[in-house]
Design a protein around this motif. Structure first.
Motif, PDB file in Angstrom:
ATOM      1  N   ASP A  95       0.097  -0.189   9.507  1.00 59.17           N
ATOM      2  CA  ASP A  95       0.809   0.240  11.209  1.00 59.17           C
ATOM      3  C   ASP A  95       0.320   0.286  12.205  1.00 59.17           C
ATOM      4  O   ASP A  95       0.402  -0.029  13.246  1.00 59.17           O
ATOM      5  N   ASN A  96      -0.325   1.268  12.454  1.00 62.41           N
ATOM      6  CA  ASN A  96      -1.361   2.166  13.637  1.00 62.41           C
ATOM      7  C   ASN A  96      -2.172   1.048  13.638  1.00 62.41           C
ATOM      8  O   ASN A  96      -2.503  -0.045  15.179  1.00 62.41           O
ATOM      9  N   PRO A 149       0.883  -0.687   0.059  1.00 61.77           N
ATOM     10  CA  PRO A 149       0.260  -0.078  -0.476  1.00 61.77           C
ATOM     11  C   PRO A 149       0.484   1.502   0.129  1.00 61.77           C
ATOM     12  O   PRO A 149       2.270   0.937   0.403  1.00 61.77           O
ATOM     13  N   ILE A 207       0.767   6.717   3.280  1.00 61.43           N
ATOM     14  CA  ILE A 207       0.391   6.630   3.812  1.00 61.43           C
ATOM     15  C   ILE A 207      -0.085   5.602   4.425  1.00 61.43           C
ATOM     16  O   ILE A 207      -0.473   5.155   6.300  1.00 61.43           O
ATOM     17  N   ASP A 252      -2.232  -4.729  20.919  1.00 61.64           N
ATOM     18  CA  ASP A 252      -3.090  -4.535  21.956  1.00 61.64           C
ATOM     19  C   ASP A 252      -3.863  -5.750  22.159  1.00 61.64           C
ATOM     20  O   ASP A 252      -3.966  -6.075  23.734  1.00 61.64           O
ATOM     21  N   LEU A 295      -0.007   2.750   4.162  1.00 61.45           N
ATOM     22  CA  LEU A 295       0.606   1.694   5.155  1.00 61.45           C
ATOM     23  C   LEU A 295       0.731   2.002   6.860  1.00 61.45           C
ATOM     24  O   LEU A 295       0.708   1.544   7.598  1.00 61.45           O
ATOM     25  N   ASN A 296       0.771   3.762   6.720  1.00 62.19           N
ATOM     26  CA  ASN A 296       1.435   4.282   8.582  1.00 62.19           C
ATOM     27  C   ASN A 296      -0.098   3.717   8.583  1.00 62.19           C
ATOM     28  O   ASN A 296      -0.472   3.572  10.118  1.00 62.19           O
ATOM     29  N   ALA A 297      -0.665   3.638   8.319  1.00 62.38           N
ATOM     30  CA  ALA A 297      -2.601   3.361   8.894  1.00 62.38           C
ATOM     31  C   ALA A 297      -2.455   1.685   9.260  1.00 62.38           C
ATOM     32  O   ALA A 297      -2.695   1.259   9.967  1.00 62.38           O
ATOM     33  N   ARG A 318      -2.143  -2.344  12.838  1.00 63.85           N
ATOM     34  CA  ARG A 318      -1.605  -3.583  13.586  1.00 63.85           C
ATOM     35  C   ARG A 318      -0.720  -3.572  15.049  1.00 63.85           C
ATOM     36  O   ARG A 318      -1.170  -4.286  15.838  1.00 63.85           O
ATOM     37  N   ASN A 319      -0.813  -2.154  15.544  1.00 64.43           N
ATOM     38  CA  ASN A 319      -0.328  -1.779  16.727  1.00 64.43           C
ATOM     39  C   ASN A 319      -1.517  -1.801  17.642  1.00 64.43           C
ATOM     40  O   ASN A 319      -1.712  -3.057  18.719  1.00 64.43           O
ATOM     41  N   ARG A 320      -2.718  -1.469  17.145  1.00 61.92           N
ATOM     42  CA  ARG A 320      -3.869  -1.504  17.648  1.00 61.92           C
ATOM     43  C   ARG A 320      -4.258  -3.582  17.979  1.00 61.92           C
ATOM     44  O   ARG A 320      -4.339  -3.931  19.445  1.00 61.92           O
ATOM     45  N   CYS A 363      -4.096  -8.607  25.486  1.00 61.81           N
ATOM     46  CA  CYS A 363      -5.269  -7.915  26.456  1.00 61.81           C
ATOM     47  C   CYS A 363      -5.283  -9.047  26.742  1.00 61.81           C
ATOM     48  O   CYS A 363      -5.477 -10.526  26.342  1.00 61.81           O
TER      49      CYS A 363
END
Ligand SMILES: Nc1nc2c(ncn2[C@@H]2O[C@H](COP(=O)(O)OP(=O)(O)O)[C@@H](O)[C@H]2O)c(=O)[nH]1
Ligand SMILES: [Mg+2]
Lengths: 553, 208
Positions: free
Chosen positions: B196-197, B187, B190, B204, B192-194, B199-201, B208
């Motif tokens: 990344d975010n 992708p 920009i 998370d 990709l960055n989305a 993926r971070n979530r 949990c």
């Protein structure tokens, strides 16, 4: 010629750093203090295996921030424990694997060389830089057309691979009589500098590292690695179209500005009060914006102020990339921009999002508001306008313009005249603890203007002598002194060299690095006395010359 | 975007020693071969620009150095190749039998993402000679059995089919590239960055 290295009788004496703080030092720094040479010291001494793991995923500062400001409810755990580049120097010196090939001189009488390599756009350049993928595909060439250099890139890849695979070693450099080629393999990329300049191998490695970081800044290291994991034959030019210009600028920038050589940042000299007002304006405006990580104001490759989220500082090399971005992007001048920016030292795995704009039409200061929030354009745009208004009302724009236009009345415009030590021709001073730099003849904006004109042209080796040396020429002369001072095996503390062209003194203490050019044939005592006065002057003007506070939001 | 129009292809030529690989390259690039780098690094390179469907394509052709079986570059030589050209000599049956192992060798070393669809081209060279020992039919059958690899009969000496063969090589390699493009594996920045975010979530959630 200003100096030849033959007649350098290096005097090494013990120094006694002064008890009080050296000029420019303060207790908190906005920048990471660096030794500009530390990075390539570790680069040069790393072994093949170390290199292969050094680019493994680091923990992400950006996700750390996101979790702290509550963007993510639970704290983020990085998937792999961090193998921080900084801690890497501890494992150095395991092997001094150095494949320094010496030329066997192509006595092959195969005269039919690739014609393109002999073309005017390639021959007689002082320095070439080539970037290619580890498959041997061209990505960037400073001069010429990289498509036509595909053959050369194949040769480079093969050379690197032969040393790696047959000898389990790293190819660092190849030297011929008048030229050296320096190689740097970083992740999926191979970077090569071929230089006829007097820059040392380490200085060239530093430049290649910067070029690599520039690419990371556009793509993030994560994406760069992922692309080549998925497709090793990928033609990276497709993703980098437009970024080529950034690398062009960066390479010229690095040759001209000693900030790179010293791993330091230049600050725009400003009255203490003005800088305080600017900082305040930013702080009070942005206090409530939770996701803002850095607010940076800069002008003409000089830092005006930097306000940061608590706990986070910036590495000078990240600031240099921001300078370079602003410097080489005309479009920022005409419109507020919203752009993803990866700062490799800060967090190579992800993007920050930057609101970038010039303060006003009548002031060439640029404001960057960097956040972890992807859709914060409007609040940041709002903040920018508020800041601009505040600055105008408090006359800060005038102060900035005075400094940029080098108003004759300012002591920092013509420091040598102001100091009144006629035998000093030039100096540059780095405060180590704050990683800030001041030189007697800061590169003026107009000199930098020709960056654009020289794009892809120029760079030829010049024979002609110049009558009046510029900042750039002095800095060129300091290069080899700088190398001796940073030499990892036998670093010098003080070098004094006097001949009929000029006298140069280079001095490093725990607190600072100082390089001074005097008139020819100076006596050492005389020079040291002058340096003493010079340091007193810098101390006296430190509030103006340097950023002495480390404000946070 | 103008850069979309440009492309660079890494092409590897393999086959037993003496089948005419170097000669074919020379014929195609139209140059007296220089052997510039062979002795030192075990490989040599020629480049040629061709036009395929109004795209300018630079072919970066990698040739091995004489002792084919012991060529020293190993994986590095094959890494990131866009196309592999396998050559045999129609007058030497052994060189034809070797094709199988050259192909395997390539697939092992280069480990392309989709080995079944990796673009190979087979060239039966030296058809100008009288003492032919491998029939076109036999060669074609083998090619068909390998997922329909295109087959050309060439003569480097008399410039038969060389141009056509290399054109096909470029075209097939490009087709592969565009196919990959359609799947849009990367992708844009920009997005990709989305990701990344995102993926971070996800991370998370897992934590949990
Ligand atoms: N008659 C004929 N001879 C050829 C042809 N191609 C190559 N040769 C000859 O075969 C020998 C080996 O060729 P070369 O290109 O070095 O093979 P390589 O080892 O595969 O690179 C040389 O003597 C060439 O002149 C061809 O198409 N016809
Ligand atoms: Mg050959």
């Amino acid at each position: 010629m200003a100096s030849t290295s033959k007649d350098v009788p290096a005097v090494v004496i013990q120094d006694n750093p002064p008890d009080d703080l050296e000029p420019g030092a303060c207790h908190d720094s906005i920048l990471n203090p660096t030794d500009s040479f530390e990075e390539f010291a570790s680069e040069m001494s790393s072994s093949l295996q170390e290199r292969n793991i050094s680019l493994a995923t680091k923990s992400s500062t950006i996700s750390e921030i996101q979790s702290e400001i509550g963007e993510n409810s639970a704290p983020m755990k990085p998937t792999k424990s961090s193998d921080d580049l900084q801690t890497k120097d501890e494992s150095i010196s395991a092997s001094t694997s150095n494949s320094n090939l010496t030329e066997q001189n192509g006595d092959d009488t195969d005269t039919e060389k690739d014609d393109y390599l002999q073309s005017p756009e390639l021959v007689n350049k002082e320095k070439h830089v080539f970037i290619l993928s580890s498959a041997g595909k061209p990505i960037y060439s400073r001069y010429g057309n990289e498509d036509k250099l595909a053959g050369l890139c194949g040769v480079i890849q093969a050379l690197v691979s032969v040393v790696e695979e047959q000898n389990q070693d790293i190819l660092r450099s190849i030297s011929t009589n008048d030229c050296k080629a320096v190689f740097l393999v970083k992740g999926p990329l191979i970077l090569v500098a071929v230089s006829k300049s007097d820059e040392s191998e380490t200085q060239l490695v530093l430049q290649l590292t910067y070029a690599f970081n520039q690419i990371v800044s556009v793509l993030t290291l994560t994406q760069l690695n992922r692309i080549f994991e998925q497709r090793r034959n990928y033609d990276l030019r497709r993703l980098l179209s437009g970024a080529e210009r950034l690398i062009d600028h960066l390479l010229i920038f690095m040759e001209k500005d000693p900030a790179f050589l010293l791993g330091a940042v230049r600050c725009l000299p400003l009255p203490e009060k003005a800088r305080e007002n600017i900082t305040n304006a930013i702080q009070t405006t942005c206090n409530k914006i939770r996701d803002l990580v850095f607010a940076i104001m800069l002008a003409g490759n000089q830092l005006i102020t930097l306000v940061r989220m608590k706990k986070y500082t910036l590495h000078p090399s990240d600031i240099h990339l921001l300078f370079n971005l602003v410097r080489s992007s005309e479009s920022f001048k005409t419109a507020e921009s919203w752009t993803p920016i990866c700062l490799p030292k800060f967090d190579s795995t992800g993007f920050l999002h930057g609101h970038v704009s010039y303060i006003s039409e009548d002031c060439q200061a640029c404001l960057l508001l960097l956040t972890v929030q992807r859709d914060a354009f409007f609040p940041l745009s709002q903040a920018k306008h508020t800041i601009a208004d505040k600055l105008r009302r408090s006359n800060c724009l005038v102060a900035i313009n005075d400094a940029l236009n080098r108003n004759e009345e300012l002591p920092t415009t013509n420091p040598l005249k102001h100091i009144g030590i006629p035998e000093i021709r030039h100096f540059m001073y780095k405060c180590k603890s704050t990683a800030q730099l001041f030189t007697s003849d800061p590169i003026s904006l107009d000199k930098l203007q020709d960056y654009r004109l020289r794009h892809k042209e120029g760079g030829d080796i010049m024979e002609k002598k110049v009558e009046k040396l510029s900042d750039i020429d002095y800095v060129r002369n300091y290069r080899k002194f700088c190398s001796s001072i940073h030499c990892t095996s036998t670093p010098a503390k003080l070098i004094f060299r006097s001949n009929s062209c000029d006298t140069i003194l280079a001095w490093v203490t725990n607190g600072f690095e100082l390089y001074v050019t005097f008139d020819p044939l100076m006596e050492k005592d005389q020079a040291i006395k002058a340096v003493d006065r010079l340091l007193k002057w810098i101390k006296k003007e430190e509030q103006r010359i340097f950023i002495m506070h480390a404000p946070t939001f | 975007m103008s850069s979309r129009k440009k492309a660079l292809l890494k092409v590897i030529i393999l086959g037993d020693s003496g089948v005419g690989k170097t000669s074919l390259m020379n014929q195609f690039v139209n140059k007296k071969f220089s052997n510039q780098y062979k002795a030192t690094i075990g490989a040599d390179f020629l480049t040629k620009e061709v036009i395929v469907d109004d795209r300018i394509v630079t072919m970066q052709i990698w040739d091995t150095a004489g002792q084919e079986r012991f060529q020293s570059l190993g994986v590095a030589f094959y890494r990131g190749a866009d196309c592999c050209v396998l050559v045999f000599d129609v007058t030497a049956p052994n060189t034809f039998k070797s094709l199988e192992s050259w192909r395997d060798e390539f697939l092992i070393q280069a480990s392309p993402r989709d080995p079944d669809n990796f673009p190979f081209v087979i060239l039966g060279n030296k058809i100008d000679l009288d003492n032919r020992a491998v029939s076109a039919k036999r060669a074609q059958q083998w090619c068909q059995s390998k997922n329909d690899i295109p087959y050309f009969e060439t003569s480097a000496k008399e410039a038969v089919n060389v141009e056509l063969a290399f054109q096909t090589i470029a075209r097939n390699a490009l087709a592969q590239e565009t196919e990959a493009e359609l799947y849009n594996e990367f992708p844009d920045q920009i997005k990709l960055n989305a990701n990344d975010n995102g993926r971070n979530r996800d991370g998370d959630n897992c934590a949990c």
